[in-house]
Scaffold this active site. Structure first.
Site, PDB file in Angstrom:
ATOM      1  N   PRO A   1       0.894  -1.215  -0.067  1.00 47.11           N
ATOM      2  CA  PRO A   1       0.082  -0.084  -0.082  1.00 47.11           C
ATOM      3  C   PRO A   1       0.896   1.240   0.218  1.00 47.11           C
ATOM      4  CG  PRO A   1       0.140  -0.860   2.206  1.00 47.11           C
ATOM      5  CD  PRO A   1       0.835  -1.752   1.366  1.00 47.11           C
TER       6      PRO A   1
ATOM      7  N   CYS B   1       2.153   4.060   9.730  1.00 44.83           N
ATOM      8  CA  CYS B   1       2.468   5.154   9.122  1.00 44.83           C
ATOM      9  C   CYS B   1       3.358   6.381  10.020  1.00 44.83           C
ATOM     10  CB  CYS B   1       1.353   5.861   8.639  1.00 44.83           C
ATOM     11  SG  CYS B   1       1.448   7.540   7.724  1.00 44.83           S
TER      12      CYS B   1
HETATM   13  C1  LIG Z   1       5.154   6.890  -1.211  1.00 49.59           C
HETATM   14  C2  LIG Z   1       4.947   5.773  -0.123  1.00 49.59           C
HETATM   15  C3  LIG Z   1       3.531   5.880   0.607  1.00 49.59           C
HETATM   16  C4  LIG Z   1       3.377   4.937   1.450  1.00 49.59           C
HETATM   17  N1  LIG Z   1       2.028   4.674   2.113  1.00 49.59           N
HETATM   18  C5  LIG Z   1       1.852   3.766   2.972  1.00 49.59           C
HETATM   19  C6  LIG Z   1       0.453   3.432   3.149  1.00 49.59           C
HETATM   20  O1  LIG Z   1      -0.375   4.282   2.736  1.00 49.59           O
HETATM   21  N2  LIG Z   1       0.219   2.415   4.037  1.00 49.59           N
HETATM   22  C7  LIG Z   1       1.236   1.748   4.584  1.00 49.59           C
HETATM   23  O2  LIG Z   1       0.944   0.742   5.235  1.00 49.59           O
HETATM   24  N3  LIG Z   1       2.612   1.851   4.057  1.00 49.59           N
HETATM   25  C8  LIG Z   1       2.814   2.874   3.153  1.00 49.59           C
HETATM   26  N4  LIG Z   1       3.906   2.849   2.731  1.00 49.59           N
HETATM   27  C9  LIG Z   1       5.078   1.980   3.159  1.00 49.59           C
HETATM   28  C10 LIG Z   1       5.139   0.697   2.177  1.00 49.59           C
HETATM   29  O3  LIG Z   1       3.852   0.179   2.149  1.00 49.59           O
HETATM   30  C11 LIG Z   1       6.212  -0.196   2.428  1.00 49.59           C
HETATM   31  O4  LIG Z   1       6.056  -0.848   3.740  1.00 49.59           O
HETATM   32  C12 LIG Z   1       7.660   0.523   2.408  1.00 49.59           C
HETATM   33  O5  LIG Z   1       7.723   1.575   1.520  1.00 49.59           O
HETATM   34  C13 LIG Z   1       8.775  -0.554   2.424  1.00 49.59           C
HETATM   35  O6  LIG Z   1       8.895  -1.293   1.413  1.00 49.59           O
HETATM   36  P1  LIG Z   1       9.938  -0.806   0.023  1.00 49.59           P
HETATM   37  O7  LIG Z   1      11.198  -0.881   0.300  1.00 49.59           O
HETATM   38  O8  LIG Z   1       9.389  -2.028  -0.859  1.00 49.59           O
HETATM   39  O9  LIG Z   1       9.512   0.415  -0.508  1.00 49.59           O
HETATM   40  C14 LIG Z   1       4.429   3.926   1.822  1.00 49.59           C
HETATM   41  C15 LIG Z   1       5.732   4.119   1.098  1.00 49.59           C
HETATM   42  C16 LIG Z   1       5.841   5.029   0.322  1.00 49.59           C
HETATM   43  C17 LIG Z   1       7.335   4.924  -0.443  1.00 49.59           C
END
Ligand SMILES: Cc1cc2nc3c(=O)[nH]c(=O)nc-3n(C[C@H](O)[C@H](O)[C@H](O)COP(=O)(O)O)c2cc1C
Length: 352
Positions: free
Chosen positions: A24, A108
Site C-alpha cells: 500500500p 505510518c
Molecule cells: C510513497 C509511499 C507511500 C506509502 N504509503 C503507505 C500506506 O499508505 N500504508 C502503509 O501501510 N505503508 C505505506 N508505505 C510503506 C510501504 O507500504 C512499504 O512498507 C515501504 O515502502 C517499504 O517497502 P519498499 O522498500 O518495498 O518500498 C508507503 C511507502 C511509500 C514509499
C-alpha cells in the site's frame, strides 16, 4: 528449502495465488496501479491507507478510495484511525465495497497521521491497538490484517511485543516493515526482526522493506520464514520488477512497452480521478517510468512541465511510435475500469 514465489497461500481462508504482495502506498496505489500489479504477478494488492474519519464524514475523496474493480481480487483495503468504534463502522462499509481483506495501518510515520494518534503511534499504545483490531474483527466477516513498523524509535523491538497481542485480538496476518518510524526510509529494513516475529506468531507474516529483485525476495523468504514478500518502491514505474520477482524473467522492457504501460496507466487514472486531478497526480509516475535510464533527462523534463494529457500522450507516442499498437493490444486485453468497477455501497456524494 528454496522459496517458490509462484506458490499459493492463504490468509483466513482468502487464497493468494503468489507469494508477492504489492505494498500500500499513499498517493500511488490507485486502482490502475493495483490492477497492473495483479497483471504482473502480485498475488495480493492493497489500497493506500484510507481515513476512517473521512469515511465517517462521507468525504467524497475518501469514499473514492473504496472503489474496487472485479479484476483486482484478492484486494485488501487499508484503514487508518485511532478510535476503535469509528474503525469498526468503517470496516462495515469497506466490507460492502467488495474488499477481500481489511488491513489496519499501525506503521505510518508521517506527522499528519501520528499526531491524531493513528499509524505508528499505536505501537506505543498496544491496548488501544488491540481494541481497534477487535472492533474491526467484530464488525466484518473478512480477515483482518495489520501492517506495522518495528516501533517508534531507532532500535525498537516493540513489534515483537505488540505483534502476538494483535494476533490474540483477531489479526489473521501481520506485515512487518522492520524500520522504526523515526527512521522513515533511511537505513535498511532489518529482516532479522521479521524472522523473530515469524517464530512468535502462528499466522502468516509478510516481509516488507527493500525487496526489489528475485534474489532479494528469495533471500528474505528463506531467511525469515515469512509467507510472502511485499514490494513497494521497487514497483513504482516498474511493474516489470514484479514479473522478475515472481517468474525470474529479467528481460528489460522495450521502450515501446514502457510507453504503452504508462499510457494505459494515464488513461485509467484519468478515468478514476478525473483529468484535472490525474494531471498533477501522474507527474511522479512520468519520472518513474521515463527514468531508470530509459529516456533522456531533457525528454523527461519536457513531459513533466505539460499538464494536458492529450498532449502528453501525443509526445510519448512520438518518442516510441511502436507503442500505439501495443497500447491497443493492452486495451483489448484489459477490461476497461468502468466495466469492472463495482458500485460503491453508498453514493459518493454524501448519500446513504
Ligand atoms: C510513497 C509511499 C507511500 C506509502 N504509503 C503507505 C500506506 O499508505 N500504508 C502503509 O501501510 N505503508 C505505506 N508505505 C510503506 C510501504 O507500504 C512499504 O512498507 C515501504 O515502502 C517499504 O517497502 P519498499 O522498500 O518495498 O518500498 C508507503 C511507502 C511509500 C514509499
Amino acid at each position: 528449502m528454496r522459496a517458490n514465489l509462484r506458490e499459493s497461500w492463504s490468509i483466513g481462508g482468502v487464497e493468494i495465488p503468489t507469494r508477492l504482495v504489492l505494498a500500500p502506498m499513499a498517493g500511488v496505489s490507485v486502482q490502475a496501479f493495483r490492477r497492473q500489479g495483479r497483471r504482473f504477478g502480485a498475488g495480493l494488492v492493497c489500497s493506500e491507507m484510507v481515513s476512517c474519519a473521512g469515511i465517517e464524514h462521507r468525504n467524497e475523496r475518501t469514499l473514492g478510495y473504496l472503489r474496487v474493480a472485479a479484476d483486482e481480487h484478492p484486494l485488501a483495503i487499508q484503514l487508518f484511525g485511532s478510535d476503535p468504534a469509528t474503525m469498526g463502522e468503517a470496516a462495515r462499509l469497506v466490507t460492502d465495497a467488495g474488499a477481500d481483506l481489511i488491513d489496519v495501518n499501525f506503521g505510518c510515520p508521517v506527522r499528519k497521521v501520528t499526531k491524531t494518534g493513528a499509524g505508528a503511534t499505536l505501537l506505543d499504545d498496544p491496548d488501544r491497538a488491540c481494541r481497534i483490531v477487535d472492533a474491526i474483527a467484530s464488525s466484518t466477516p473478512l480477515p483482518v490484517t495489520v501492517k506495522m513498523r518495528r516501533g517508534l524509535r531507532n532500535g525498537s523491538r516493540t513489534c515483537l511485543d505488540v505483534g502476538p497481542r494483535l494476533v490474540e485480538a483477531g489479526a489473521a496476518a501481520l506485515t512487518l516493515h522492520p524500520r522504526s518510524a523515526e527512521q522513515m526510509y533511511t537505513g535498511v529494513a532489518d529482516h532479522a526482526l521479521t524472522a523473530e516475529l515469524v517464530d512468535l506468531v502462528d499466522v502468516p507474516v509478510i516481509a516488507s522493506g527493500d525487496v526489489t529483485s528475485r534474489v532479494r525476495a528469495e533471500a528474505v523468504l528463506e531467511g525469515t520464514g515469512a509467507a510472502a514478500v511485499m514490494v513497494g518502491r521497487g514497483a513504482q514505474g516498474n511493474p516489470w520488477a514484479l514479473r522478475e520477482i515472481v517468474d525470474g524473467d529479467d528481460t528489460e522492457p522495450a521502450l515501446e512497452e514502457v510507453i504503452a504501460e504508462l499510457l494505459l496507466f494515464v488513461r485509467e487514472t484519468a478515468r478514476e480521478l478525473g483529468e484535472r486531478r490525474a494531471s498533477g497526480f501522474l507527474k511522479k509516475f512520468y519520472g518513474w517510468y521515463l527514468g531508470r535510464g530509459r529516456f533522456s533527462r531533457p525528454f523527461k523534463q519536457e513531459i513533466l512541465v505539460l499538464n494536458d494529457l492529450a498532449e502528453i500522450e501525443r509526445r510519448l507516442l512520438a518518442a516510441a511510435p511502436g507503442a500505439a499498437a501495443l497500447l491497443e493490444e493492452l486495451e483489448a486485453d484489459v477490461p476497461r475500469a468502468e466495466e469492472v468497477t463495482l458500485a460503491l455501497p453508498i453514493s459518493a456524494f454524501g448519500g446513504g
